[in-house]
Design a protein around this motif. Structure first.
Motif, PDB file in Angstrom:
ATOM      1  N   ILE A 112     -60.162  23.101 -10.289  1.00 50.80           N
ATOM      2  CA  ILE A 112     -61.126  23.665 -11.248  1.00 50.80           C
ATOM      3  C   ILE A 112     -60.600  24.977 -11.821  1.00 50.80           C
ATOM      4  CG2 ILE A 112     -63.436  24.674 -11.458  1.00 50.80           C
ATOM      5  CD1 ILE A 112     -64.363  22.624  -9.352  1.00 50.80           C
ATOM      6  N   CYS A 113     -60.072  25.844 -10.963  1.00 44.10           N
ATOM      7  CA  CYS A 113     -59.583  27.155 -11.411  1.00 44.10           C
ATOM      8  C   CYS A 113     -58.418  27.013 -12.389  1.00 44.10           C
ATOM      9  CB  CYS A 113     -59.162  27.999 -10.218  1.00 44.10           C
ATOM     10  SG  CYS A 113     -60.537  28.568  -9.209  1.00 44.10           S
ATOM     11  N   PHE A 114     -57.483  26.109 -12.085  1.00 41.79           N
ATOM     12  CA  PHE A 114     -56.342  25.928 -12.983  1.00 41.79           C
ATOM     13  C   PHE A 114     -56.773  25.358 -14.327  1.00 41.79           C
ATOM     14  CE2 PHE A 114     -53.195  26.287  -9.433  1.00 41.79           C
ATOM     15  CZ  PHE A 114     -52.321  27.157 -10.084  1.00 41.79           C
ATOM     16  N   GLN A 115     -57.765  24.477 -14.343  1.00 37.34           N
ATOM     17  CA  GLN A 115     -58.255  23.962 -15.625  1.00 37.34           C
ATOM     18  C   GLN A 115     -58.831  25.078 -16.488  1.00 37.34           C
ATOM     19  OE1 GLN A 115     -60.290  20.391 -16.489  1.00 37.34           O
ATOM     20  NE2 GLN A 115     -59.760  19.388 -14.571  1.00 37.34           N
ATOM     21  N   LEU A 116     -59.657  25.920 -15.894  1.00 36.82           N
ATOM     22  CA  LEU A 116     -60.248  27.037 -16.650  1.00 36.82           C
ATOM     23  C   LEU A 116     -59.173  28.011 -17.107  1.00 36.82           C
ATOM     24  CD1 LEU A 116     -63.376  27.688 -14.387  1.00 36.82           C
ATOM     25  CD2 LEU A 116     -63.351  26.562 -16.619  1.00 36.82           C
ATOM     26  N   PHE A 117     -58.252  28.330 -16.212  1.00 35.73           N
ATOM     27  CA  PHE A 117     -57.208  29.306 -16.510  1.00 35.73           C
ATOM     28  C   PHE A 117     -56.287  28.817 -17.622  1.00 35.73           C
ATOM     29  CE2 PHE A 117     -52.856  30.885 -15.539  1.00 35.73           C
ATOM     30  CZ  PHE A 117     -53.072  32.224 -15.838  1.00 35.73           C
ATOM     31  N   TYR A 118     -55.753  27.610 -17.487  1.00 35.42           N
ATOM     32  CA  TYR A 118     -54.828  27.103 -18.502  1.00 35.42           C
ATOM     33  C   TYR A 118     -55.547  26.733 -19.801  1.00 35.42           C
ATOM     34  CZ  TYR A 118     -50.800  27.103 -15.377  1.00 35.42           C
ATOM     35  OH  TYR A 118     -49.765  27.483 -14.553  1.00 35.42           O
ATOM     36  N   LEU A 136     -66.044   7.679 -15.906  1.00 41.83           N
ATOM     37  CA  LEU A 136     -65.384   8.049 -14.653  1.00 41.83           C
ATOM     38  C   LEU A 136     -66.318   8.850 -13.754  1.00 41.83           C
ATOM     39  CD1 LEU A 136     -61.844   9.139 -15.958  1.00 41.83           C
ATOM     40  CD2 LEU A 136     -62.404   7.051 -14.700  1.00 41.83           C
ATOM     41  N   THR A 137     -67.062   9.767 -14.368  1.00 43.78           N
ATOM     42  CA  THR A 137     -67.974  10.624 -13.604  1.00 43.78           C
ATOM     43  C   THR A 137     -69.103   9.812 -12.977  1.00 43.78           C
ATOM     44  OG1 THR A 137     -67.504  12.447 -15.128  1.00 43.78           O
ATOM     45  CG2 THR A 137     -69.457  12.659 -13.731  1.00 43.78           C
ATOM     46  N   ILE A 138     -69.800   9.043 -13.802  1.00 42.95           N
ATOM     47  CA  ILE A 138     -70.967   8.295 -13.335  1.00 42.95           C
ATOM     48  C   ILE A 138     -70.562   7.179 -12.378  1.00 42.95           C
ATOM     49  CG2 ILE A 138     -72.880   6.830 -14.071  1.00 42.95           C
ATOM     50  CD1 ILE A 138     -72.895   8.490 -16.710  1.00 42.95           C
ATOM     51  N   ALA A 139     -69.498   6.448 -12.719  1.00 42.02           N
ATOM     52  CA  ALA A 139     -69.056   5.342 -11.865  1.00 42.02           C
ATOM     53  C   ALA A 139     -68.632   5.849 -10.485  1.00 42.02           C
ATOM     54  CB  ALA A 139     -67.900   4.601 -12.535  1.00 42.02           C
ATOM     55  N   SER A 140     -67.982   7.010 -10.441  1.00 43.71           N
ATOM     56  CA  SER A 140     -67.553   7.568  -9.154  1.00 43.71           C
ATOM     57  C   SER A 140     -68.744   8.005  -8.320  1.00 43.71           C
ATOM     58  CB  SER A 140     -66.608   8.755  -9.388  1.00 43.71           C
ATOM     59  OG  SER A 140     -65.444   8.342 -10.054  1.00 43.71           O
ATOM     60  N   THR A 175     -61.257  23.308 -26.779  1.00 44.15           N
ATOM     61  CA  THR A 175     -60.960  23.391 -25.347  1.00 44.15           C
ATOM     62  C   THR A 175     -62.238  23.443 -24.523  1.00 44.15           C
ATOM     63  OG1 THR A 175     -58.854  24.508 -25.750  1.00 44.15           O
ATOM     64  CG2 THR A 175     -59.831  24.767 -23.553  1.00 44.15           C
ATOM     65  N   LEU A 176     -63.210  24.208 -24.985  1.00 40.29           N
ATOM     66  CA  LEU A 176     -64.478  24.296 -24.262  1.00 40.29           C
ATOM     67  C   LEU A 176     -65.149  22.934 -24.171  1.00 40.29           C
ATOM     68  CD1 LEU A 176     -65.895  27.654 -25.706  1.00 40.29           C
ATOM     69  CD2 LEU A 176     -64.863  27.258 -23.453  1.00 40.29           C
ATOM     70  N   TYR A 177     -65.084  22.166 -25.250  1.00 40.21           N
ATOM     71  CA  TYR A 177     -65.658  20.825 -25.206  1.00 40.21           C
ATOM     72  C   TYR A 177     -64.870  19.927 -24.259  1.00 40.21           C
ATOM     73  CZ  TYR A 177     -67.365  16.239 -26.487  1.00 40.21           C
ATOM     74  OH  TYR A 177     -67.906  14.977 -26.423  1.00 40.21           O
ATOM     75  N   VAL A 178     -63.555  20.011 -24.317  1.00 42.33           N
ATOM     76  CA  VAL A 178     -62.702  19.192 -23.455  1.00 42.33           C
ATOM     77  C   VAL A 178     -62.988  19.476 -21.985  1.00 42.33           C
ATOM     78  CG1 VAL A 178     -60.310  18.880 -22.700  1.00 42.33           C
ATOM     79  CG2 VAL A 178     -60.872  18.796 -25.131  1.00 42.33           C
ATOM     80  N   LEU A 179     -63.258  20.737 -21.642  1.00 44.16           N
ATOM     81  CA  LEU A 179     -63.571  21.088 -20.253  1.00 44.16           C
ATOM     82  C   LEU A 179     -64.841  20.399 -19.769  1.00 44.16           C
ATOM     83  CD1 LEU A 179     -62.667  24.896 -20.242  1.00 44.16           C
ATOM     84  CD2 LEU A 179     -61.530  23.092 -18.917  1.00 44.16           C
ATOM     85  N   THR A 180     -65.785  20.139 -20.676  1.00 42.72           N
ATOM     86  CA  THR A 180     -67.005  19.423 -20.283  1.00 42.72           C
ATOM     87  C   THR A 180     -66.699  17.960 -19.944  1.00 42.72           C
ATOM     88  OG1 THR A 180     -67.641  18.699 -22.526  1.00 42.72           O
ATOM     89  CG2 THR A 180     -68.360  20.903 -21.823  1.00 42.72           C
ATOM     90  N   LEU A 181     -65.523  17.475 -20.352  1.00 44.85           N
ATOM     91  CA  LEU A 181     -65.109  16.108 -20.027  1.00 44.85           C
ATOM     92  C   LEU A 181     -64.212  16.069 -18.796  1.00 44.85           C
ATOM     93  CD1 LEU A 181     -64.156  14.813 -23.610  1.00 44.85           C
ATOM     94  CD2 LEU A 181     -66.388  14.767 -22.501  1.00 44.85           C
ATOM     95  N   THR A 182     -63.260  16.989 -18.730  1.00 46.99           N
ATOM     96  CA  THR A 182     -62.247  16.923 -17.677  1.00 46.99           C
ATOM     97  C   THR A 182     -62.748  17.414 -16.323  1.00 46.99           C
ATOM     98  OG1 THR A 182     -61.391  19.104 -18.321  1.00 46.99           O
ATOM     99  CG2 THR A 182     -60.367  17.168 -19.330  1.00 46.99           C
ATOM    100  N   LEU A 183     -63.549  18.461 -16.304  1.00 46.61           N
ATOM    101  CA  LEU A 183     -64.006  19.004 -15.029  1.00 46.61           C
ATOM    102  C   LEU A 183     -64.923  18.037 -14.265  1.00 46.61           C
ATOM    103  CD1 LEU A 183     -64.586  22.776 -15.901  1.00 46.61           C
ATOM    104  CD2 LEU A 183     -62.880  21.839 -14.325  1.00 46.61           C
ATOM    105  N   PRO A 184     -65.994  17.510 -14.884  1.00 44.41           N
ATOM    106  CA  PRO A 184     -66.863  16.580 -14.146  1.00 44.41           C
ATOM    107  C   PRO A 184     -66.149  15.299 -13.720  1.00 44.41           C
ATOM    108  CG  PRO A 184     -67.950  17.365 -16.142  1.00 44.41           C
ATOM    109  CD  PRO A 184     -66.522  17.768 -16.238  1.00 44.41           C
ATOM    110  N   SER A 185     -65.321  14.735 -14.601  1.00 43.58           N
ATOM    111  CA  SER A 185     -64.676  13.454 -14.279  1.00 43.58           C
ATOM    112  C   SER A 185     -63.664  13.612 -13.152  1.00 43.58           C
ATOM    113  CB  SER A 185     -64.011  12.857 -15.525  1.00 43.58           C
ATOM    114  OG  SER A 185     -63.027  13.735 -16.049  1.00 43.58           O
ATOM    115  N   ALA A 186     -62.801  14.629 -13.229  1.00 46.52           N
ATOM    116  CA  ALA A 186     -61.790  14.832 -12.187  1.00 46.52           C
ATOM    117  C   ALA A 186     -62.442  15.154 -10.849  1.00 46.52           C
ATOM    118  CB  ALA A 186     -60.826  15.944 -12.596  1.00 46.52           C
ATOM    119  N   ALA A 187     -63.462  16.009 -10.875  1.00 48.52           N
ATOM    120  CA  ALA A 187     -64.136  16.396  -9.627  1.00 48.52           C
ATOM    121  C   ALA A 187     -64.853  15.204  -8.996  1.00 48.52           C
ATOM    122  CB  ALA A 187     -65.120  17.528  -9.906  1.00 48.52           C
TER     123      ALA A 187
END
Length: 491
Positions: free
Chosen positions: A73-79, A204-208, A266-278
């Motif tokens: 999570i930290c690396f996603q926000l940072f990069y 990915l988020t919901i199915a997981s 990028t802010l919108y992309v984070l709403t996709l990548t953070l929940p799905s990866a986590a």
């Protein structure tokens, strides 16, 4: 008098539309322009967001298994923030270059400005050559990754063909991008691409979450330094999609409006990548270390098949995004860039696709190749070179005083900007290129040793298991439970 006014407009940097002649008058032509010919700030936002998330969405859970939840999570926000900053720097340098040239009455109506030309105009031929080498190599392998991702994804719907055969097929399909003239013409594709990745991310988020944690799930990461920095550089790659920033800006009617577009994307992309990866990492944990594609762990269902199909279409779009700048470079090299005939330009572009096709067959390592490209190419192309180019462009007091775009107050003007750029260069050089390069190359070499070059079906179940499994193809049980042998192939 009107001519003088037009010249003055260009000098102060209020850019005119690149293709104003022949405005469509009938309804059919207007509808075609609505779908095909984009140049607004909204088009640029869709292009940036759609291009940024792409197939890497499927490898981020794999990165989380290497990094652990907190570091992921930290690396996603940072990069994400670091990438937005360097995209801003690129946009400033583009505006500076174009304003200087238009003051000299240079006409870009039939010419697409590219990053290496910006470096050439502002800093000279040595910067141009370095920028051209890194940018073209990155975009080349970025296109390769899209082909590999296509073959990896379609295999989870139809495994009658191996992944290498699917690479042949999708290489031919992606070659049709030679007919898309420029980034002006990605309006409908960019919009649809973002819709597709949005669906996939939330699937990915919901199915997981609905699947729940597998029995005995473990979240051991991080366990090895090699895996840790491999995962970190994959995230570096995730937010390094602005290698095409200059081309996207040039397609805008008013490029000076680009300033905050990449940050908003990028802010919108984070709403996709953070929940799905986590969510995927929460459900499957360490199993992801042996499954770089998140689709391989989720049960077969109509929703998953839809996500796979949408990602396939999106990867075609992203292939075009990565390959179009290469088409431009090749056109300029052979003198075809200003040719009016679309068919002639398309035929001239075809040789660009051949090495991409070939490299995708040699190195089909979905996941590990992202980290390798991120550490060795993205680190310089979209982080180090833009930061250094900005500092060298405005190193003199005269250049700073006459700059078209002054640094923002919240960054501390010139002093704050230079401090920030110095941090970017040092961090990415040491952590991204240094540690990340070592870890990614080590992991990549391990893939070659384990699977070999030209491997027919990367991370596929061994053929010997096939006879005992046909009755399970239509079930909803997760594949890893039936293919424990995959766990032996650690990256």
């Amino acid at each position: 008098m009107a001519t003088d006014k037009a010249v003055e407009t260009v000098i102060v940097g209020n850019y005119v539309e690149m293709e104003t002649e022949g405005k469509p008058k009938d309804m059919k032509a207007r509808f075609s322009k609505f779908l095909w010919h984009g140049g607004s700030a909204y088009d640029a936002w869709f292009s940036c967001a759609s291009n940024q998330v792409a197939q890497v969405l499927l490898t981020l859970p794999y990165s989380f298994s290497q990094l652990g939840m907190l570091s992921g999570i930290c690396f996603q926000l940072f990069y994400g923030l670091l990438g937005s900053w360097t995209a801003y720097l690129i946009s400033v340098l583009y505006v500076e270059y174009r304003t200087r040239k238009e003051r000299e009455k240079v006409d870009f109506r039939n010419h697409v400005i590219q990053w290496f030309e910006v470096l050439d105009g502002l800093l000279g031929k040595y910067w141009r050559n370095v920028g051209l080498a890194f940018n073209c190599t990155f975009l080349l392998f970025g296109s390769v990754i899209q082909l590999i991702a296509c073959a990896s994804n379609i295999y989870y719907i139809n495994d009658n063909l191996d992944k290498r055969t699917w690479t042949y097929i999708f290489g031919a399909c992606c070659a049709t991008t030679v007919f898309i003239p420029s980034f002006h013409n990605y309006r409908i594709w960019s919009f649809l691409g973002l819709v597709m990745t949005t669906y996939t991310a939330w699937y990915l988020t919901i199915a997981s979450l609905l699947h729940g944690q597998v029995e005995g799930v473990k979240h051991s990461g991080p366990t090895k330094i090699v895996l840790y920095f491999t995962g970190a550089t994959n995230i570096l790659y995730t937010f390094g999609g602005h290698a095409v920033t200059v081309e996207i800006m040039h397609a805008m009617w008013k490029p000076q409006k680009f300033k905050a577009i990449y940050l908003l994307a990028t802010l919108y992309v984070l709403t996709l990548t953070l929940p799905s990866a986590a969510a995927v990492y929460w459900a499957f944990g360490d199993m992801l270390l042996n499954h770089s594609n998140a689709f391989s762990l989720l049960p077969r269902s109509p929703s998953r098949d839809m996500a796979v199909i949408l990602m396939l279409i999106h990867q075609f779009i992203t292939f075009g995004f990565a390959c179009t700048p290469l088409y431009f470079v090749w056109e300029k090299a052979i003198g075809m860039h200003e040719c009016k005939s679309l068919c002639k330009r398309a035929a001239a572009r075809l040789p660009v696709v051949i090495p991409i096709w070939f490299l995708a067959i040699i190195f089909p390592f979905f996941g590990p190749i992202n980290s390798t490209v991120g550490s060795l190419l993205v680190s310089f192309t979209v982080y180090i070179i833009p930061a250094l180019a900005y500092m060298f462009t405005f190193k003199s007091s005269a250049a700073r005083e006459n700059a078209v775009e002054q640094p923002p107050k919240y960054m501390g003007r010139w002093v704050g900007t230079y401090v920030m750029n110095s941090f970017v260069v040092v961090w990415v050089l040491i952590v991204g290129f240094g540690f990340g390069g070592w870890a990614s190359v080590t992991n990549f070499v391990h893939q070659i040793d384990t699977f070999g070059l030209f491997t027919k079906c990367y991370q596929c179940p061994p053929p010997t298991m096939a006879p005992s499994l046909p009755h399970l193809n239509a079930t909803a049980a997760p594949p890893p439970l039936h293919h424990p042998h995959n766990l032996t192939h650690s990256p």
